[in-house]
Write an enzyme that holds these catalytic residues in place. Structure first.
Site, short mmCIF file in Angstrom:
data_model
loop_
_atom_site.label_atom_id
_atom_site.label_comp_id
_atom_site.label_asym_id
_atom_site.label_seq_id
_atom_site.Cartn_x
_atom_site.Cartn_y
_atom_site.Cartn_z
N PHE A 107 -80.18 100.11 -5.08
CA PHE A 107 -80.34 100.35 -3.52
C PHE A 107 -79.54 101.68 -3.35
O PHE A 107 -79.22 101.95 -2.29
CB PHE A 107 -80.05 99.12 -2.66
CG PHE A 107 -80.51 97.99 -2.63
CD1 PHE A 107 -81.72 97.88 -1.94
CD2 PHE A 107 -80.24 96.88 -3.56
CE1 PHE A 107 -82.60 96.89 -2.06
CE2 PHE A 107 -81.05 95.65 -3.57
CZ PHE A 107 -82.07 95.82 -3.23
N THR A 141 -91.22 99.00 -1.09
CA THR A 141 -90.36 98.51 -2.01
C THR A 141 -90.19 97.28 -2.39
O THR A 141 -90.11 96.81 -3.65
CB THR A 141 -89.12 99.16 -1.81
OG1 THR A 141 -88.50 98.94 -0.64
CG2 THR A 141 -89.03 100.84 -1.97
N CYS A 159 -78.81 102.27 0.72
CA CYS A 159 -79.77 101.82 1.54
C CYS A 159 -79.20 100.79 2.54
O CYS A 159 -78.71 99.99 2.37
CB CYS A 159 -80.85 101.11 0.76
SG CYS A 159 -82.21 100.16 1.69
#
Length: 197
Positions: free
Chosen positions: A169, A44, A176
């Protein structure tokens, strides 16, 4: 664990974490968090940086402004974590990149119970999709939502937005775990590459 000396490293932080009941993570949870960072973190971040360079190539004025900040802040040295607070415009570039081109463009969540959201009934165990791609382009929250404009993040825009309007996120209890690390990594790598070229 028996020595209780964890150090200031990722594994040590995971071992020392405690929930509201004072319980730590078990071995499986620690393994899962480490694997998530390794697997999800690298792909990512590299995608976000590729998107950032694409957007910068389309917006030379933004590139010049960011390069000037990097030159002034770093004064020839490689960036360090201590430089992050001073790389404000570069951080805005990363935030704006994540708004327009988030590597994770949709989240999946499973309803833990039956719930009514507006006019919709979501039965227990249903999978619900939440799209960053759609929310990050909503003109109710972002003026000229399709325009790459890092300056929109000045003056703390992120904190002024309603929950789940900007969530590259994720959010809530499933946010995350690597959010801060990923942001720092993206800003510092971006600064390093721009500084060298």
């Amino acid at each position: 664990r028996s020595a209780a000396i964890y150090g200031d490293v990722l594994l040590g932080m995971l071992l020392s974490m405690r929930d509201e009941n004072g319980e730590g993570l078990d071995d499986r949870q620690i393994r899962d968090e480490v694997m998530t960072l390794i697997v999800a973190g690298h792909e990512t971040t590299s995608a976000a940086l590729a998107f950032a360079f694409y957007l910068l190539s389309e917006n030379p004025d933004v590139t010049e402004k960011m390069a000037a900040e990097i030159s002034e802040v770093l004064d020839g040295h490689l960036p360090h974590i201590q430089d992050l607070p001073n790389l404000q415009y570069t951080t805005m570039v990363v935030n704006e990149t994540l708004r327009l081109r988030s590597p994770a463009y949709i989240l999946l969540r499973q309803a833990a119970e039956d719930i009514q959201i507006g006019e919709y009934m979501i039965p227990k165990d249903s999978i619900v999709l939440v799209s960053q791609y759609v929310m990050h382009r909503d003109p109710r929250y972002f003026e000229d939502p399709l325009v790459f404009r890092p300056e929109r993040w000045a003056d703390g825009l992120e904190k002024k937005l309603p929950t789940f309007v900007y969530f590259p996120f994720g959010g809530g209890p499933r946010m995350c775990i690597g959010q801060r690390f990923a942001m720092a990594e993206a800003v510092l790598i971006l600064a390093t590459i721009v500084q060298r070229y």
